[in-house]
Motif scaffolding. Sequence first.
Motif, PDB file in Angstrom:
ATOM      1  N   VAL A 120       0.875  -1.174   0.000  1.00 50.75           N
ATOM      2  CA  VAL A 120       0.000   0.000   0.000  1.00 50.75           C
ATOM      3  C   VAL A 120       0.911   1.223   0.000  1.00 50.75           C
ATOM      4  O   VAL A 120       1.511   1.561   1.009  1.00 50.75           O
ATOM      5  N   ASP A 121       1.018   1.838  -1.157  1.00 46.00           N
ATOM      6  CA  ASP A 121       1.895   2.987  -1.379  1.00 46.00           C
ATOM      7  C   ASP A 121       1.069   4.247  -1.116  1.00 46.00           C
ATOM      8  O   ASP A 121       0.587   4.902  -2.039  1.00 46.00           O
ATOM      9  N   SER A 122       0.890   4.563   0.154  1.00 46.03           N
ATOM     10  CA  SER A 122      -0.101   5.538   0.622  1.00 46.03           C
ATOM     11  C   SER A 122      -0.068   6.900  -0.054  1.00 46.03           C
ATOM     12  O   SER A 122      -1.081   7.364  -0.571  1.00 46.03           O
ATOM     13  N   LYS A 123       1.080   7.545  -0.061  1.00 47.82           N
ATOM     14  CA  LYS A 123       1.136   8.915  -0.569  1.00 47.82           C
ATOM     15  C   LYS A 123       1.185   8.981  -2.094  1.00 47.82           C
ATOM     16  O   LYS A 123       1.047  10.052  -2.667  1.00 47.82           O
ATOM     17  N   ASN A 124       1.376   7.821  -2.756  1.00 55.54           N
ATOM     18  CA  ASN A 124       1.270   7.763  -4.216  1.00 55.54           C
ATOM     19  C   ASN A 124      -0.129   7.300  -4.643  1.00 55.54           C
ATOM     20  O   ASN A 124      -0.369   7.117  -5.832  1.00 55.54           O
ATOM     21  N   ASN A 125      -0.998   7.082  -3.675  1.00 55.42           N
ATOM     22  CA  ASN A 125      -2.390   6.689  -3.933  1.00 55.42           C
ATOM     23  C   ASN A 125      -2.498   5.456  -4.833  1.00 55.42           C
ATOM     24  O   ASN A 125      -3.228   5.449  -5.815  1.00 55.42           O
ATOM     25  N   ARG A 126      -1.746   4.399  -4.464  1.00 59.01           N
ATOM     26  CA  ARG A 126      -1.773   3.187  -5.279  1.00 59.01           C
ATOM     27  C   ARG A 126      -1.371   1.981  -4.433  1.00 59.01           C
ATOM     28  O   ARG A 126      -0.858   2.115  -3.328  1.00 59.01           O
ATOM     29  N   ILE A 127      -1.596   0.819  -5.006  1.00 61.68           N
ATOM     30  CA  ILE A 127      -1.098  -0.432  -4.446  1.00 61.68           C
ATOM     31  C   ILE A 127      -0.152  -1.016  -5.478  1.00 61.68           C
ATOM     32  O   ILE A 127      -0.540  -1.244  -6.622  1.00 61.68           O
ATOM     33  N   GLN A 128       1.091  -1.222  -5.086  1.00 59.39           N
ATOM     34  CA  GLN A 128       2.059  -1.846  -5.986  1.00 59.39           C
ATOM     35  C   GLN A 128       2.070  -3.347  -5.715  1.00 59.39           C
ATOM     36  O   GLN A 128       2.017  -3.774  -4.563  1.00 59.39           O
ATOM     37  N   ILE A 129       2.169  -4.131  -6.764  1.00 52.76           N
ATOM     38  CA  ILE A 129       2.242  -5.579  -6.643  1.00 52.76           C
ATOM     39  C   ILE A 129       3.648  -6.008  -7.028  1.00 52.76           C
ATOM     40  O   ILE A 129       4.092  -5.766  -8.150  1.00 52.76           O
ATOM     41  N   CYS A 130       4.339  -6.618  -6.094  1.00 51.81           N
ATOM     42  CA  CYS A 130       5.687  -7.116  -6.340  1.00 51.81           C
ATOM     43  C   CYS A 130       5.601  -8.619  -6.513  1.00 51.81           C
ATOM     44  O   CYS A 130       5.108  -9.323  -5.631  1.00 51.81           O
ATOM     45  N   LEU A 131       6.057  -9.120  -7.650  1.00 50.29           N
ATOM     46  CA  LEU A 131       6.062 -10.548  -7.908  1.00 50.29           C
ATOM     47  C   LEU A 131       7.326 -11.148  -7.326  1.00 50.29           C
ATOM     48  O   LEU A 131       8.427 -10.684  -7.614  1.00 50.29           O
ATOM     49  N   LEU A 132       7.175 -12.169  -6.514  1.00 51.47           N
ATOM     50  CA  LEU A 132       8.301 -12.813  -5.860  1.00 51.47           C
ATOM     51  C   LEU A 132       8.519 -14.175  -6.492  1.00 51.47           C
ATOM     52  O   LEU A 132       7.573 -14.918  -6.720  1.00 51.47           O
ATOM     53  N   TYR A 133       9.760 -14.494  -6.791  1.00 51.97           N
ATOM     54  CA  TYR A 133      10.060 -15.786  -7.380  1.00 51.97           C
ATOM     55  C   TYR A 133      11.423 -16.258  -6.899  1.00 51.97           C
ATOM     56  O   TYR A 133      12.241 -15.474  -6.433  1.00 51.97           O
ATOM     57  N   THR A 134      11.670 -17.548  -6.995  1.00 53.06           N
ATOM     58  CA  THR A 134      12.907 -18.137  -6.516  1.00 53.06           C
ATOM     59  C   THR A 134      14.018 -17.930  -7.533  1.00 53.06           C
ATOM     60  O   THR A 134      13.820 -18.120  -8.717  1.00 53.06           O
ATOM     61  N   SER A 135      15.174 -17.530  -7.036  1.00 55.75           N
ATOM     62  CA  SER A 135      16.336 -17.361  -7.893  1.00 55.75           C
ATOM     63  C   SER A 135      17.587 -17.490  -7.043  1.00 55.75           C
ATOM     64  O   SER A 135      17.519 -17.423  -5.825  1.00 55.75           O
ATOM     65  N   PRO A 136      18.758 -17.651  -7.659  1.00 54.49           N
ATOM     66  CA  PRO A 136      19.998 -17.772  -6.874  1.00 54.49           C
ATOM     67  C   PRO A 136      20.301 -16.551  -6.020  1.00 54.49           C
ATOM     68  O   PRO A 136      20.799 -16.667  -4.937  1.00 54.49           O
ATOM     69  N   SER A 137      20.009 -15.369  -6.518  1.00 51.05           N
ATOM     70  CA  SER A 137      20.307 -14.147  -5.786  1.00 51.05           C
ATOM     71  C   SER A 137      19.013 -13.562  -5.229  1.00 51.05           C
ATOM     72  O   SER A 137      18.050 -13.382  -5.963  1.00 51.05           O
ATOM     73  N   PRO A 138      18.958 -13.254  -3.910  1.00 52.03           N
ATOM     74  CA  PRO A 138      17.731 -12.706  -3.328  1.00 52.03           C
ATOM     75  C   PRO A 138      17.234 -11.443  -4.011  1.00 52.03           C
ATOM     76  O   PRO A 138      16.059 -11.239  -4.190  1.00 52.03           O
ATOM     77  N   ARG A 139      18.138 -10.571  -4.459  1.00 49.92           N
ATOM     78  CA  ARG A 139      17.713  -9.327  -5.087  1.00 49.92           C
ATOM     79  C   ARG A 139      17.086  -9.585  -6.448  1.00 49.92           C
ATOM     80  O   ARG A 139      16.354  -8.761  -6.959  1.00 49.92           O
ATOM     81  N   ASP A 140      17.380 -10.738  -7.067  1.00 47.46           N
ATOM     82  CA  ASP A 140      16.771 -11.083  -8.338  1.00 47.46           C
ATOM     83  C   ASP A 140      15.379 -11.672  -8.149  1.00 47.46           C
ATOM     84  O   ASP A 140      14.695 -11.949  -9.107  1.00 47.46           O
ATOM     85  N   GLY A 141      14.971 -11.865  -6.913  1.00 46.70           N
ATOM     86  CA  GLY A 141      13.691 -12.497  -6.629  1.00 46.70           C
ATOM     87  C   GLY A 141      12.542 -11.527  -6.511  1.00 46.70           C
ATOM     88  O   GLY A 141      11.550 -11.796  -5.866  1.00 46.70           O
ATOM     89  N   LEU A 142      12.650 -10.359  -7.123  1.00 44.06           N
ATOM     90  CA  LEU A 142      11.643  -9.336  -6.971  1.00 44.06           C
ATOM     91  C   LEU A 142      11.380  -8.629  -8.289  1.00 44.06           C
ATOM     92  O   LEU A 142      12.293  -8.268  -9.004  1.00 44.06           O
TER      93      LEU A 142
END
Length: 122
Positions: A97-119
Amino acid sequence: MPEKLSSFSSPFQNFCTGVNAFTSEKEDCPPNLRNLPTSTVILDNKLYVAYGFQNEIQVFDMIEKKFLFRFGDIGSNEGEFNGPFNISASSNQLFVVDSKNNRIQICLLYTSPSPRDGLLSR
């Protein structure tokens, strides 16, 4: 009294001489330095913690009890937030819930070798 099972702490700590609380308006502790988690959710043995005043989400491993990574920054582009005070999760999606931008962002999470690549934000 409930038994304490475990605890997590953000590796990104800021020191403020004033009260580190939602209602504090002290000049020595501006909102972006307040280490206040505003929402949490667990998904696939990972603890996602929204730090609404810092415009970021921090991710912890529930099994190893350690910090993995953080994402987000102030702004209005994809993956940027302005007051992400609440989060929720379902399947492989993190809803921010991105309150001050008046939106809901959806982050897709998936498995990968690097945690930062999982978003992926959309």
